[in-house]
Design an enzyme around this catalytic site. Structure first.
Site, PDB file in Angstrom:
ATOM      1  N   CYS A 143      -1.522   0.626   7.381  1.00 17.55           N
ATOM      2  CA  CYS A 143      -2.957   0.309   7.492  1.00 17.55           C
ATOM      3  C   CYS A 143      -3.326  -0.905   6.635  1.00 17.55           C
ATOM      4  O   CYS A 143      -3.555  -2.002   7.145  1.00 17.55           O
ATOM      5  CB  CYS A 143      -3.824   1.498   7.099  1.00 17.55           C
ATOM      6  SG  CYS A 143      -3.606   2.962   8.142  1.00 17.55           S
ATOM      7  N   ARG A 144      -3.408  -0.709   5.302  1.00 20.83           N
ATOM      8  CA  ARG A 144      -3.989  -1.754   4.461  1.00 20.83           C
ATOM      9  C   ARG A 144      -3.071  -2.959   4.253  1.00 20.83           C
ATOM     10  O   ARG A 144      -3.509  -4.100   4.405  1.00 20.83           O
ATOM     11  CB  ARG A 144      -4.387  -1.155   3.101  1.00 20.83           C
ATOM     12  CG  ARG A 144      -5.548  -0.204   3.195  1.00 20.83           C
ATOM     13  CD  ARG A 144      -5.698   0.615   1.932  1.00 20.83           C
ATOM     14  NE  ARG A 144      -4.553   1.491   1.732  1.00 20.83           N
ATOM     15  CZ  ARG A 144      -4.306   2.186   0.653  1.00 20.83           C
ATOM     16  NH1 ARG A 144      -5.132   2.079  -0.377  1.00 20.83           N
ATOM     17  NH2 ARG A 144      -3.255   2.974   0.563  1.00 20.83           N
ATOM     18  N   SER A 145      -1.796  -2.715   3.869  1.00 18.20           N
ATOM     19  CA  SER A 145      -0.974  -3.897   3.554  1.00 18.20           C
ATOM     20  C   SER A 145      -0.601  -4.710   4.799  1.00 18.20           C
ATOM     21  O   SER A 145      -0.561  -5.946   4.712  1.00 18.20           O
ATOM     22  CB  SER A 145       0.258  -3.531   2.712  1.00 18.20           C
ATOM     23  OG  SER A 145       1.085  -2.594   3.341  1.00 18.20           O
ATOM     24  N   CYS A 204       0.876  -1.187   0.000  1.00 16.12           N
ATOM     25  CA  CYS A 204       0.000   0.000   0.000  1.00 16.12           C
ATOM     26  C   CYS A 204       0.909   1.233   0.000  1.00 16.12           C
ATOM     27  O   CYS A 204       2.082   1.137  -0.378  1.00 16.12           O
ATOM     28  CB  CYS A 204      -0.971  -0.022   1.180  1.00 16.12           C
ATOM     29  SG  CYS A 204      -0.192   0.005   2.803  1.00 16.12           S
ATOM     30  N   ASN A 264       2.209   1.473   4.384  1.00 14.65           N
ATOM     31  CA  ASN A 264       2.509   0.193   5.052  1.00 14.65           C
ATOM     32  C   ASN A 264       2.222   0.242   6.556  1.00 14.65           C
ATOM     33  O   ASN A 264       2.928  -0.355   7.359  1.00 14.65           O
ATOM     34  CB  ASN A 264       3.967  -0.249   4.790  1.00 14.65           C
ATOM     35  CG  ASN A 264       4.275  -1.685   5.205  1.00 14.65           C
ATOM     36  OD1 ASN A 264       5.389  -1.984   5.651  1.00 14.65           O
ATOM     37  ND2 ASN A 264       3.340  -2.585   5.086  1.00 14.65           N
ATOM     38  N   ASP A 302      -8.405   3.638   1.223  1.00 13.47           N
ATOM     39  CA  ASP A 302      -7.437   3.997   2.262  1.00 13.47           C
ATOM     40  C   ASP A 302      -8.181   4.519   3.492  1.00 13.47           C
ATOM     41  O   ASP A 302      -8.866   5.535   3.416  1.00 13.47           O
ATOM     42  CB  ASP A 302      -6.515   5.083   1.695  1.00 13.47           C
ATOM     43  CG  ASP A 302      -5.328   5.350   2.610  1.00 13.47           C
ATOM     44  OD1 ASP A 302      -5.380   4.950   3.787  1.00 13.47           O
ATOM     45  OD2 ASP A 302      -4.357   5.955   2.135  1.00 13.47           O
TER      46      ASP A 302
HETATM   47  P1  4NP Z   1      -1.844   2.774   4.093  1.00 11.31           P
HETATM   48  O1  4NP Z   1      -2.499   4.137   4.662  1.00 11.31           O
HETATM   49  O2  4NP Z   1      -1.270   3.118   2.736  1.00 11.31           O
HETATM   50  O3  4NP Z   1      -2.997   1.843   4.002  1.00 11.31           O
HETATM   51  O4  4NP Z   1      -0.794   2.361   5.105  1.00 11.31           O
HETATM   52  C1  4NP Z   1      -1.806   5.331   4.776  1.00 11.31           C
HETATM   53  C2  4NP Z   1      -0.994   5.533   5.857  1.00 11.31           C
HETATM   54  C3  4NP Z   1      -0.332   6.741   5.995  1.00 11.31           C
HETATM   55  C4  4NP Z   1      -0.482   7.731   5.051  1.00 11.31           C
HETATM   56  C5  4NP Z   1      -1.302   7.522   3.954  1.00 11.31           C
HETATM   57  C6  4NP Z   1      -1.954   6.317   3.812  1.00 11.31           C
HETATM   58  N1  4NP Z   1       0.187   8.996   5.213  1.00 11.31           N
HETATM   59  O5  4NP Z   1      -0.006   9.872   4.353  1.00 11.31           O
HETATM   60  O6  4NP Z   1       0.938   9.150   6.168  1.00 11.31           O
END
Ligand code: 4NP
Length: 178
Positions: free
Chosen positions: A34-36, A29, A32, A145
């Protein structure tokens, strides 16, 4: 003929053509956190439940370096823990060039992640890149997301559970039909 339990279970899902082969899966993702990590935890649990831990290994990474070295988002950890998954020991890392060689499947959470991966991936490994939700019959192709909202964490788990189930069926088929 005697047959150990692991071998029996692997036969049961059909991963029989290449004894000793480990299928390496990388969930990707943006951050790294939340989703992955959630998708990693979900697939690891399904792999364990099917006795495939010697056959399928799972890791995750982000296309960005924002949270390198950090544990998953506490909201992801809490949502996963309500379903019996422990994400707390995972740490964020960024995708690196070796990933394209070392992994067999690189599964992006959304189209933006996939575009970044495609731009970095050597052409001989491009067929490893897929959207995680391409393994479902869902019309939705992106895992939304949840980072900037409050209530998307259960949906991430729901989508990852469906897709990982279908993904394991896909690789079982893939490795028996060759
Ligand atoms: P992820 O979510 O891609 O599912 O881990 C996010 C986590 C952090 C951020 C964006 C998306 N950020 O902008 O910090």
């Amino acid at each position: 003929m005697a047959c150990d339990r692991d071998t029996e279970k692997v036969h049961a899902v059909g991963l029989i053509k290449e004894p000793g082969r480990v299928i390496k899966v990388l969930m990707v993702c943006l951050g790294n956190i939340c989703r992955s990590p959630t998708a990693q935890g979900v697939l690891e649990k399904q792999v364990l439940d099917r006795g495939l831990e010697k056959t399928v290994s799972v890791d995750s990474a982000g296309t960005a370096d924002y949270h390198v070295g950090k544990n998953p988002d506490p909201r992801s950890i809490a949502a996963a823990s309500r379903r019996g998954l422990d994400l707390a020991s995972q740490t964020s890392r960024q995708v690196c060039d070796q990933d394209f060689e070392q992994f067999d499947y690189i599964l992006a959470m959304d189209a933006e992640n996939l575009t970044v991966l495609q731009s970095r991936c050597p052409s001989e490994h491009r067929q490893k890149l897929k959207l995680l939700l391409s393994f479902t019959e869902q019309r939705r192709l992106n895992v939304p997301d949840p980072y900037y909202g409050d209530d998307g964490f259960e949906l991430v788990l729901d989508l990852a559970e469906q897709a990982c189930h279908q993904f394991l069926a896909h690789i079982a088929h893939e490795f028996t039909s060759k």
